[in-house]
Motif scaffolding. Sequence first.
Motif, PDB file in Angstrom:
ATOM      1  N   ARG B 289       0.824  -1.215   0.000  1.00 58.00           N
ATOM      2  CA  ARG B 289       0.000   0.000   0.000  1.00 58.00           C
ATOM      3  C   ARG B 289       0.856   1.262   0.000  1.00 58.00           C
ATOM      4  O   ARG B 289       0.535   2.247  -0.667  1.00 58.00           O
ATOM      5  CB  ARG B 289      -0.954  -0.002   1.199  1.00 58.00           C
ATOM      6  CG  ARG B 289      -1.998   1.102   1.137  1.00 58.00           C
ATOM      7  CD  ARG B 289      -3.012   1.023   2.268  1.00 58.00           C
ATOM      8  NE  ARG B 289      -3.733  -0.227   2.263  1.00 58.00           N
ATOM      9  CZ  ARG B 289      -3.683  -1.132   3.241  1.00 58.00           C
ATOM     10  NH1 ARG B 289      -2.976  -0.914   4.321  1.00 58.00           N
ATOM     11  NH2 ARG B 289      -4.362  -2.249   3.143  1.00 58.00           N
ATOM     12  N   VAL B 290       1.965   1.232   0.733  1.00 60.27           N
ATOM     13  CA  VAL B 290       2.779   2.456   0.811  1.00 60.27           C
ATOM     14  C   VAL B 290       3.439   2.735  -0.543  1.00 60.27           C
ATOM     15  O   VAL B 290       3.562   3.884  -0.961  1.00 60.27           O
ATOM     16  CB  VAL B 290       3.799   2.371   1.980  1.00 60.27           C
ATOM     17  CG1 VAL B 290       5.077   1.647   1.618  1.00 60.27           C
ATOM     18  CG2 VAL B 290       4.106   3.762   2.524  1.00 60.27           C
ATOM     19  N   TYR B 291       3.817   1.665  -1.269  1.00 58.87           N
ATOM     20  CA  TYR B 291       4.353   1.868  -2.631  1.00 58.87           C
ATOM     21  C   TYR B 291       3.281   2.420  -3.558  1.00 58.87           C
ATOM     22  O   TYR B 291       3.519   3.319  -4.359  1.00 58.87           O
ATOM     23  CB  TYR B 291       4.887   0.546  -3.211  1.00 58.87           C
ATOM     24  CG  TYR B 291       6.233   0.113  -2.659  1.00 58.87           C
ATOM     25  CD1 TYR B 291       7.302   1.005  -2.594  1.00 58.87           C
ATOM     26  CD2 TYR B 291       6.443  -1.192  -2.213  1.00 58.87           C
ATOM     27  CE1 TYR B 291       8.532   0.610  -2.095  1.00 58.87           C
ATOM     28  CE2 TYR B 291       7.662  -1.600  -1.717  1.00 58.87           C
ATOM     29  CZ  TYR B 291       8.714  -0.695  -1.654  1.00 58.87           C
ATOM     30  OH  TYR B 291       9.921  -1.099  -1.155  1.00 58.87           O
ATOM     31  N   ARG B 292       2.072   1.840  -3.446  1.00 63.13           N
ATOM     32  CA  ARG B 292       0.978   2.272  -4.316  1.00 63.13           C
ATOM     33  C   ARG B 292       0.642   3.745  -4.062  1.00 63.13           C
ATOM     34  O   ARG B 292       0.489   4.525  -4.992  1.00 63.13           O
ATOM     35  CB  ARG B 292      -0.246   1.384  -4.071  1.00 63.13           C
ATOM     36  CG  ARG B 292      -1.289   1.448  -5.174  1.00 63.13           C
ATOM     37  CD  ARG B 292      -2.307   0.321  -5.055  1.00 63.13           C
ATOM     38  NE  ARG B 292      -3.059   0.391  -3.819  1.00 63.13           N
ATOM     39  CZ  ARG B 292      -3.170  -0.619  -2.937  1.00 63.13           C
ATOM     40  NH1 ARG B 292      -2.552  -1.761  -3.159  1.00 63.13           N
ATOM     41  NH2 ARG B 292      -3.891  -0.469  -1.852  1.00 63.13           N
ATOM     42  N   MET B 293       0.571   4.131  -2.772  1.00 61.24           N
ATOM     43  CA  MET B 293       0.279   5.521  -2.430  1.00 61.24           C
ATOM     44  C   MET B 293       1.356   6.464  -2.942  1.00 61.24           C
ATOM     45  O   MET B 293       1.063   7.567  -3.399  1.00 61.24           O
ATOM     46  CB  MET B 293       0.184   5.685  -0.901  1.00 61.24           C
ATOM     47  CG  MET B 293      -1.094   5.155  -0.278  1.00 61.24           C
ATOM     48  SD  MET B 293      -0.977   5.186   1.534  1.00 61.24           S
ATOM     49  CE  MET B 293      -1.164   6.956   1.848  1.00 61.24           C
ATOM     50  N   ALA B 294       2.614   6.013  -2.868  1.00 60.68           N
ATOM     51  CA  ALA B 294       3.728   6.867  -3.303  1.00 60.68           C
ATOM     52  C   ALA B 294       3.907   6.822  -4.820  1.00 60.68           C
ATOM     53  O   ALA B 294       4.619   7.647  -5.391  1.00 60.68           O
ATOM     54  CB  ALA B 294       5.015   6.432  -2.606  1.00 60.68           C
ATOM     55  N   GLY B 295       3.283   5.848  -5.465  1.00 59.42           N
ATOM     56  CA  GLY B 295       3.406   5.710  -6.920  1.00 59.42           C
ATOM     57  C   GLY B 295       4.786   5.241  -7.360  1.00 59.42           C
ATOM     58  O   GLY B 295       5.268   5.618  -8.435  1.00 59.42           O
ATOM     59  N   ILE B 296       5.438   4.436  -6.538  1.00 56.38           N
ATOM     60  CA  ILE B 296       6.762   3.920  -6.918  1.00 56.38           C
ATOM     61  C   ILE B 296       6.832   2.405  -6.687  1.00 56.38           C
ATOM     62  O   ILE B 296       5.927   1.815  -6.097  1.00 56.38           O
ATOM     63  CB  ILE B 296       7.922   4.616  -6.157  1.00 56.38           C
ATOM     64  CG1 ILE B 296       7.796   4.368  -4.640  1.00 56.38           C
ATOM     65  CG2 ILE B 296       7.977   6.093  -6.464  1.00 56.38           C
ATOM     66  CD1 ILE B 296       9.050   4.725  -3.874  1.00 56.38           C
ATOM     67  N   THR B 297       7.922   1.796  -7.172  1.00 54.98           N
ATOM     68  CA  THR B 297       8.142   0.353  -7.019  1.00 54.98           C
ATOM     69  C   THR B 297       9.362   0.132  -6.117  1.00 54.98           C
ATOM     70  O   THR B 297      10.171   1.062  -5.925  1.00 54.98           O
ATOM     71  CB  THR B 297       8.380  -0.286  -8.395  1.00 54.98           C
ATOM     72  OG1 THR B 297       9.295   0.550  -9.121  1.00 54.98           O
ATOM     73  CG2 THR B 297       7.072  -0.423  -9.167  1.00 54.98           C
ATOM     74  N   PRO B 298       9.511  -1.089  -5.579  1.00 57.77           N
ATOM     75  CA  PRO B 298      10.599  -1.331  -4.610  1.00 57.77           C
ATOM     76  C   PRO B 298      11.996  -0.981  -5.129  1.00 57.77           C
ATOM     77  O   PRO B 298      12.867  -0.589  -4.347  1.00 57.77           O
ATOM     78  CB  PRO B 298      10.490  -2.839  -4.345  1.00 57.77           C
ATOM     79  CG  PRO B 298       9.063  -3.177  -4.608  1.00 57.77           C
ATOM     80  CD  PRO B 298       8.615  -2.261  -5.703  1.00 57.77           C
ATOM     81  N   ASP B 299      12.218  -1.080  -6.439  1.00 57.30           N
ATOM     82  CA  ASP B 299      13.559  -0.798  -6.971  1.00 57.30           C
ATOM     83  C   ASP B 299      13.928   0.682  -6.875  1.00 57.30           C
ATOM     84  O   ASP B 299      15.079   1.065  -7.126  1.00 57.30           O
ATOM     85  CB  ASP B 299      13.661  -1.289  -8.428  1.00 57.30           C
ATOM     86  CG  ASP B 299      12.576  -0.685  -9.300  1.00 57.30           C
ATOM     87  OD1 ASP B 299      11.381  -0.937  -9.023  1.00 57.30           O
ATOM     88  OD2 ASP B 299      12.909   0.072 -10.232  1.00 57.30           O
TER      89      ASP B 299
END
Lengths: 147, 411
Positions: B289-299
């Motif tokens: 969820r935090v990636y989705r909210m920030a609009g980024i991916t783990p890399d």
Amino acid sequence: MTEKVKKKVPIVEGLFTWPSDQPALIASRCKKCGAIVFPKATYCPNPDCEKNSQNMETVQLSRVGKLWSWTIQYYPPPPPFKMEPFKPYAVGMVDLPEGLRVLGMLTTTENLRFDMEVELTVGKLYEDEEKEYITWMWKPVEKACKK
Amino acid sequence: MERDVAIIGVGMIRWGRYPDPKQLDVFPDKTMPEMAVEAIAKALSDAKISWRQVEAMVAGVYLWVNQQAGIHGILSGTAIANLMGYTGIPIVSVANACATGQSILREAALAVASGECDIALAVAADKSAFGFFRPQSTDGRADIDYMRFVMCGETNPAYWAMECRRRMYEAGTTEEDLALVKVVTSKPAPYNPYARYQRSFTLEEVLKSPIVCDPLRLYEICSTSDGAAAVIVCEYEKAKKICKKPVYINAVTVGTPTFGDPTVRLTYLSSYKKPGVPSLSESRNAVERVYRMAGITPDKIDLIELPDNSSWHYLAYLDCILNLNPGEPEKMLRRGDLDPITGKIPTCPSGGIGAFGEAVVAQGLAQVCELVWQLRGEAGQRQVKKEVKYALAQTYGYAGNNAATILSKGW
Ligand SMILES: [Zn+2]
């Protein structure tokens, strides 16, 4: 001098069948979706299922499972845990056929292996003048006894 | 979020023991509300604002309520406000175990993002039990934590050790890998004035330390500590006016488990497994969820503060945060990719929970403080070498809680 046989009582009641020659853990099963919960619960834990206490029936879990993992606790935990005399003991997680993974102490710290068969039994943690206080424990199944 | 939010001030006290009979000069006696007030005073001074400018406050509820704080622990926010001086603002007290720190950051950020106010404060202080954590009641009927403790003898490290042993079996993690986690995370600890243990450890020292719950050794398990931290958030446009280096909150969220997760999490006696549901789902849900909210991916993550409560946690939470298979974090660790200062993905430049010890509700905010100092370039000798765009903090909590935050430079 005759030694008095002390009454064995579970420290917490209602978690396993007792007294019993073949103690079993007591769980709840949802009649609608089949979900199982240990210890017993009033409502089905499935988020998509009805929250109706009438759906939950009491069941006894399989007495034999497979040891998923374990550790040996070398330091005595603080109260309310009580074991007299303290000696390092093993705690494990056991996979049962019902799909549950269940925690519990093991009867031994020796020769434990991943996925080995273990069976439910009871063991003593401490005693007082009157009673011996027991809990459920997982005991390795003797291969030689297997038919 | 409706309005953008940034961090304008952070404050922390040194983690330790209040009081510590052996180290009274280092750690003088302080109550939990007093510790919180010290952290708030530092955060206010960092933001160069006054207490009267704070328009809302969220406080972490002291976990060791029965032992050390009574009713003040449950109403921690009110107790802190009593010491700060009442100003009539909305104050809420929150308990989400170890995930509390970032859970309250989320509440403060939402208060600002919603337009309820422009400046909000998240504060948490905690004093932990000495030695093993233990249940807080003696109710054998209703308290599942009491049941697991007295019936199964499962301490928190015992739970970590069981997960760790299975990981070693399945992913090939070695005893040296486990020890190496402590060696690597403790490297920057001597340079962190807020850490309780300001020293680094050698592989030999860690491997020689006694086994607590095999395979975990004493130096591979965090201690219990006292600590406090505070973070002040502000509406982003206003933050740019009052602060040279506002740290932008890209996302902050909380995760809880998915039904069917095989993890028998702490305090519980069993889990009901469903095919396809991953373990540690509360963490995976928070991170996703935090990636989705920030609009980024783990890399895209350049810097990580994670909950290294034990060497197992460090490896397991890297799986969650970076979406790796068990075994991959071990390889990265051996290659030096995770070196806290010089690594490709510096991890735990603060020294981690290993160097701090668990001050349960406060540690999630301590992680955020560290990321803020790192992003601003104020971390001194433990400043990471690489240019940091996105920094992530993540904390798991007792019994099925997790919180994660992504921050970046807002200037
Ligand atoms: Zn159901």
